[in-house]
Design an enzyme around this catalytic site. Sequence first.
Site, PDB file in Angstrom:
ATOM      1  N   TYR A  70      -4.178   3.460  -7.406  1.00 25.69           N
ATOM      2  CA  TYR A  70      -3.870   2.385  -6.455  1.00 25.69           C
ATOM      3  C   TYR A  70      -3.953   2.910  -5.021  1.00 25.69           C
ATOM      4  O   TYR A  70      -4.637   2.349  -4.164  1.00 25.69           O
ATOM      5  CB  TYR A  70      -2.474   1.803  -6.725  1.00 25.69           C
ATOM      6  CG  TYR A  70      -1.958   1.001  -5.555  1.00 25.69           C
ATOM      7  CD1 TYR A  70      -2.488  -0.246  -5.259  1.00 25.69           C
ATOM      8  CD2 TYR A  70      -0.977   1.517  -4.702  1.00 25.69           C
ATOM      9  CE1 TYR A  70      -2.045  -0.967  -4.152  1.00 25.69           C
ATOM     10  CE2 TYR A  70      -0.532   0.807  -3.602  1.00 25.69           C
ATOM     11  CZ  TYR A  70      -1.070  -0.433  -3.333  1.00 25.69           C
ATOM     12  OH  TYR A  70      -0.645  -1.134  -2.232  1.00 25.69           O
ATOM     13  N   LYS A  79      -6.680   2.221  -1.589  1.00 25.24           N
ATOM     14  CA  LYS A  79      -6.329   1.881  -0.196  1.00 25.24           C
ATOM     15  C   LYS A  79      -7.008   2.853   0.767  1.00 25.24           C
ATOM     16  O   LYS A  79      -7.568   2.451   1.790  1.00 25.24           O
ATOM     17  CB  LYS A  79      -4.810   1.919   0.002  1.00 25.24           C
ATOM     18  CG  LYS A  79      -4.072   0.838  -0.724  1.00 25.24           C
ATOM     19  CD  LYS A  79      -4.356  -0.535  -0.119  1.00 25.24           C
ATOM     20  CE  LYS A  79      -3.878  -1.650  -0.990  1.00 25.24           C
ATOM     21  NZ  LYS A  79      -4.429  -2.958  -0.685  1.00 25.24           N
ATOM     22  N   SER A  85      -1.520   0.643   3.197  1.00 29.05           N
ATOM     23  CA  SER A  85      -0.178   1.053   2.780  1.00 29.05           C
ATOM     24  C   SER A  85       0.163   2.422   3.356  1.00 29.05           C
ATOM     25  O   SER A  85      -0.736   3.256   3.562  1.00 29.05           O
ATOM     26  CB  SER A  85      -0.158   1.123   1.256  1.00 29.05           C
ATOM     27  OG  SER A  85       0.952   1.843   0.806  1.00 29.05           O
TER      28      SER A  85
HETATM   29  P1  NAD Z   1       0.577  -9.701  -4.862  1.00 31.16           P
HETATM   30  O1  NAD Z   1       0.109  -9.172  -6.165  1.00 31.16           O
HETATM   31  O2  NAD Z   1       1.786 -10.553  -4.837  1.00 31.16           O
HETATM   32  O3  NAD Z   1      -0.613 -10.478  -4.129  1.00 31.16           O
HETATM   33  C1  NAD Z   1      -1.967 -10.154  -4.310  1.00 31.16           C
HETATM   34  C2  NAD Z   1      -2.697 -11.439  -4.660  1.00 31.16           C
HETATM   35  O4  NAD Z   1      -4.088 -11.148  -4.842  1.00 31.16           O
HETATM   36  C3  NAD Z   1      -2.191 -12.076  -5.947  1.00 31.16           C
HETATM   37  O5  NAD Z   1      -1.863 -13.432  -5.717  1.00 31.16           O
HETATM   38  C4  NAD Z   1      -3.363 -11.941  -6.914  1.00 31.16           C
HETATM   39  O6  NAD Z   1      -3.425 -13.022  -7.817  1.00 31.16           O
HETATM   40  C5  NAD Z   1      -4.551 -11.877  -5.969  1.00 31.16           C
HETATM   41  N1  NAD Z   1      -5.729 -11.145  -6.463  1.00 31.16           N
HETATM   42  C6  NAD Z   1      -5.781  -9.901  -7.009  1.00 31.16           C
HETATM   43  N2  NAD Z   1      -7.049  -9.583  -7.305  1.00 31.16           N
HETATM   44  C7  NAD Z   1      -7.829 -10.639  -6.946  1.00 31.16           C
HETATM   45  C8  NAD Z   1      -9.225 -10.909  -6.993  1.00 31.16           C
HETATM   46  N3  NAD Z   1     -10.092 -10.024  -7.494  1.00 31.16           N
HETATM   47  N4  NAD Z   1      -9.667 -12.099  -6.510  1.00 31.16           N
HETATM   48  C9  NAD Z   1      -8.813 -13.014  -5.998  1.00 31.16           C
HETATM   49  N5  NAD Z   1      -7.484 -12.809  -5.930  1.00 31.16           N
HETATM   50  C10 NAD Z   1      -6.994 -11.627  -6.407  1.00 31.16           C
HETATM   51  O7  NAD Z   1       0.775  -8.426  -3.900  1.00 31.16           O
HETATM   52  P2  NAD Z   1       1.460  -8.333  -2.466  1.00 31.16           P
HETATM   53  O8  NAD Z   1       2.699  -7.553  -2.620  1.00 31.16           O
HETATM   54  O9  NAD Z   1       1.483  -9.657  -1.826  1.00 31.16           O
HETATM   55  O10 NAD Z   1       0.403  -7.401  -1.738  1.00 31.16           O
HETATM   56  C11 NAD Z   1      -0.658  -7.917  -0.959  1.00 31.16           C
HETATM   57  C12 NAD Z   1      -1.538  -6.765  -0.501  1.00 31.16           C
HETATM   58  O11 NAD Z   1      -0.735  -5.841   0.235  1.00 31.16           O
HETATM   59  C13 NAD Z   1      -2.166  -5.977  -1.651  1.00 31.16           C
HETATM   60  O12 NAD Z   1      -3.465  -5.582  -1.266  1.00 31.16           O
HETATM   61  C14 NAD Z   1      -1.258  -4.771  -1.761  1.00 31.16           C
HETATM   62  O13 NAD Z   1      -1.912  -3.669  -2.310  1.00 31.16           O
HETATM   63  C15 NAD Z   1      -0.880  -4.533  -0.311  1.00 31.16           C
HETATM   64  N6  NAD Z   1       0.381  -3.805  -0.168  1.00 31.16           N
HETATM   65  C16 NAD Z   1       1.505  -4.280  -0.792  1.00 31.16           C
HETATM   66  C17 NAD Z   1       2.694  -3.569  -0.663  1.00 31.16           C
HETATM   67  C18 NAD Z   1       3.941  -4.048  -1.352  1.00 31.16           C
HETATM   68  O14 NAD Z   1       4.903  -3.287  -1.422  1.00 31.16           O
HETATM   69  N7  NAD Z   1       4.022  -5.282  -1.822  1.00 31.16           N
HETATM   70  C19 NAD Z   1       2.744  -2.386   0.090  1.00 31.16           C
HETATM   71  C20 NAD Z   1       1.583  -1.951   0.717  1.00 31.16           C
HETATM   72  C21 NAD Z   1       0.399  -2.675   0.591  1.00 31.16           C
HETATM   73  C1  UD1 Z   2       5.950   2.476  -4.292  1.00 27.88           C
HETATM   74  C2  UD1 Z   2       4.624   3.165  -4.485  1.00 27.88           C
HETATM   75  C3  UD1 Z   2       3.750   2.915  -3.261  1.00 27.88           C
HETATM   76  C4  UD1 Z   2       3.586   1.420  -3.043  1.00 27.88           C
HETATM   77  C5  UD1 Z   2       4.964   0.781  -2.905  1.00 27.88           C
HETATM   78  C6  UD1 Z   2       4.851  -0.720  -2.856  1.00 27.88           C
HETATM   79  C7  UD1 Z   2       5.085   5.038  -5.971  1.00 27.88           C
HETATM   80  C8  UD1 Z   2       5.224   6.514  -6.076  1.00 27.88           C
HETATM   81  N1  UD1 Z   2       4.835   4.558  -4.740  1.00 27.88           N
HETATM   82  O1  UD1 Z   2       6.589   3.036  -3.160  1.00 27.88           O
HETATM   83  O2  UD1 Z   2       2.485   3.501  -3.464  1.00 27.88           O
HETATM   84  O3  UD1 Z   2       2.835   1.180  -1.863  1.00 27.88           O
HETATM   85  O4  UD1 Z   2       5.757   1.100  -4.066  1.00 27.88           O
HETATM   86  O5  UD1 Z   2       6.047  -1.246  -2.396  1.00 27.88           O
HETATM   87  O6  UD1 Z   2       5.171   4.320  -6.948  1.00 27.88           O
HETATM   88  N2  UD1 Z   2      13.960   3.620  -6.870  1.00 27.88           N
HETATM   89  C9  UD1 Z   2      15.055   3.827  -7.712  1.00 27.88           C
HETATM   90  N3  UD1 Z   2      15.123   3.080  -8.848  1.00 27.88           N
HETATM   91  C10 UD1 Z   2      14.182   2.154  -9.200  1.00 27.88           C
HETATM   92  C11 UD1 Z   2      13.076   1.957  -8.327  1.00 27.88           C
HETATM   93  C12 UD1 Z   2      12.993   2.717  -7.176  1.00 27.88           C
HETATM   94  O7  UD1 Z   2      15.923   4.639  -7.448  1.00 27.88           O
HETATM   95  O8  UD1 Z   2      14.299   1.519 -10.260  1.00 27.88           O
HETATM   96  C13 UD1 Z   2      13.884   4.402  -5.620  1.00 27.88           C
HETATM   97  C14 UD1 Z   2      12.661   5.279  -5.505  1.00 27.88           C
HETATM   98  O9  UD1 Z   2      12.906   6.560  -6.026  1.00 27.88           O
HETATM   99  C15 UD1 Z   2      12.434   5.286  -3.985  1.00 27.88           C
HETATM  100  C16 UD1 Z   2      12.939   3.916  -3.532  1.00 27.88           C
HETATM  101  O10 UD1 Z   2      13.795   3.464  -4.563  1.00 27.88           O
HETATM  102  O11 UD1 Z   2      13.230   6.271  -3.373  1.00 27.88           O
HETATM  103  C17 UD1 Z   2      11.830   2.898  -3.316  1.00 27.88           C
HETATM  104  O12 UD1 Z   2      11.031   2.837  -4.484  1.00 27.88           O
HETATM  105  P1  UD1 Z   2       9.882   1.718  -4.676  1.00 27.88           P
HETATM  106  O13 UD1 Z   2      10.437   0.395  -4.365  1.00 27.88           O
HETATM  107  O14 UD1 Z   2       9.288   1.932  -6.037  1.00 27.88           O
HETATM  108  O15 UD1 Z   2       8.836   2.065  -3.541  1.00 27.88           O
HETATM  109  P2  UD1 Z   2       8.096   3.442  -3.208  1.00 27.88           P
HETATM  110  O16 UD1 Z   2       8.281   4.429  -4.278  1.00 27.88           O
HETATM  111  O17 UD1 Z   2       8.492   3.832  -1.835  1.00 27.88           O
END
Ligand code: NAD
Ligand code: UD1
Length: 333
Positions: free
Chosen positions: A149, A153, A124
Site C-alpha cells: 500500500y 503511494k 500519505s
Molecule cells: P476509502 O476506501 O473510504 O475511499 C476510497 C474510495 O475509492 C472508496 O469509496 C472506493 O470504493 C473507491 N475506489 C477504490 N478503487 C477504485 C477504483 N479502481 N475505481 C473507482 N473507485 C475506487 O478510503 P479513504 O480513507 O477515504 O482514503 C481516500 C484516499 O486517501 C485513498 O487513496 C487512501 O489511500 C488515501 N489515504 C487515506 C488515509 C486514511 O487514513 N484514511 C491516510 C492516507 C492516505
Molecule cells: C496505518 C498505516 C499507514 C496508513 C494509516 C491510515 C501501518 C503500519 N500503517 O498508520 O500506512 O496510512 O494507517 O490511517 O499499518 N493501535 C493500537 N491498537 C489498535 C490499532 C492501532 O494500539 O488496535 C496504535 C498503533 O500502534 C499506532 C496508533 O494506534 O500507534 C495508530 O494506528 P493506526 O490507526 O493503525 O495508524 P498508523 O499505524 O499510524
Amino acid sequence: MAILVTGGTGYIGSHTVVELIEKGKDVVIVDNLVNSSIDVIDYIKQITGKTVKFYNLDIRNEEALDKVFKENKITEVIHFAGLKAVPESVKKPLEYYDNNLTGTLVLLKVMRENDCKKIVFSSSATVYGNNGEIKYVETMERGKTTNPYGTTKSMIENILEDLYKSDNTWGIVILRYFNPIGAHSSGLIGDNPNGIPNNLMPYIQRVASGKLAELSVYGNDYETKDGTGVRDYIHVVDLAKGHLKAIEKLEKEENGLNIYNLGSGKGCSVLEIINTFESVNAIKVPYKIVERRAGDLPEYFADAQKAKKELNWETEKTLEDMCRDAWNFAKNH
Ligand code: NAD
Ligand code: UD1
C-alpha cells in the site's frame, strides 16, 4: 466547469465533496463502491441540499472514464480512489498495485487526452518511511516503504513528478495525510470499514459500541510520553478543507508541482486518544496492553508549516471534536 472526485463516496472523499458543494463548487463523483456505499450520495444530499452527479465505475475502465470527461467539463480532479488497507495489501500485492497504479495511470492518460491537467492526489505520511526523524517535513526524501500500500503511494508520487518533468503545464498538488479520524458533525458520514478494523479509531468505535470486547494497545514500552505509539491525528473535516485550499491554488495558478503535509503538527498517544474518547463521550473503552505491532513506528507527526504558509490552511478542530464526532457517527451506524 466541474471538479471530478474519484473515490468520492469514500471516507475522506465524501467529506471533501460536502466542503466543495458548500463552497458552491460543481462536483462529479466517480466510484466503483468497492469500499463505500451508494447511500453516501443521499447523505451528501441531506447535508448540503444538493444532488451530486455520480458515476458507478472503475477508474481503470478507460472508455467509461473518458465518457465522464466528455459529458462534463472537468477542470480539476481530486484523486482519492484506491485501496488502502495495509495488511490486505501485504496479502494481495498484485490487486493493490493494479488498482492503485493502473487506476492512476488510466486517470492521468484520460485527463491528458481531455486537456485537463490539474490534479490533487491523496498521498500519505507513510511515504516518509522509517528515516529516524520524528517530525516529518516535505523537504525530507521519501523513505523506504514497508508494505505494498505504502509503496503504491510512493510510486504514484514518483509518476506525478516524472509527468510534471515531461510537461510542466500540469498543475499537481500532492497531499500527504497524517492520521485522519472523526466524522461529519451530522453523524451521517464517517469511517466505517468492513470487517475487523486495523486502524485505531474505528477499532475504538467498535469496542465502545460493544461489537468488539476490548482494544489491544500495541505496546506501552516505546520511548514516548506515556510509552504508547504517538501519531498526528487530524479531523477529517479539517482534512477535507485542505483539499478545498489545494483546489483554490490550482484555480489561481497555471502550473507547478507542490507537496504538502496535512496534519496538526502535534503528536498524540494511544492512551490520550482512549482517555479523551472516554471522557467526552462518557463511555468506557476497555483495553489491554499487548505486544508491539510489527512495522509500527514509535512516534511521528507533521511539520505543518508549509500548508499554513502557502495554502493558508491549518487544523481547527481539537482531539475532543475528533472523538465526539467519531462516536456520534459510530453509534448511529
Ligand atoms: P476509502 O476506501 O473510504 O475511499 C476510497 C474510495 O475509492 C472508496 O469509496 C472506493 O470504493 C473507491 N475506489 C477504490 N478503487 C477504485 C477504483 N479502481 N475505481 C473507482 N473507485 C475506487 O478510503 P479513504 O480513507 O477515504 O482514503 C481516500 C484516499 O486517501 C485513498 O487513496 C487512501 O489511500 C488515501 N489515504 C487515506 C488515509 C486514511 O487514513 N484514511 C491516510 C492516507 C492516505
Ligand atoms: C496505518 C498505516 C499507514 C496508513 C494509516 C491510515 C501501518 C503500519 N500503517 O498508520 O500506512 O496510512 O494507517 O490511517 O499499518 N493501535 C493500537 N491498537 C489498535 C490499532 C492501532 O494500539 O488496535 C496504535 C498503533 O500502534 C499506532 C496508533 O494506534 O500507534 C495508530 O494506528 P493506526 O490507526 O493503525 O495508524 P498508523 O499505524 O499510524
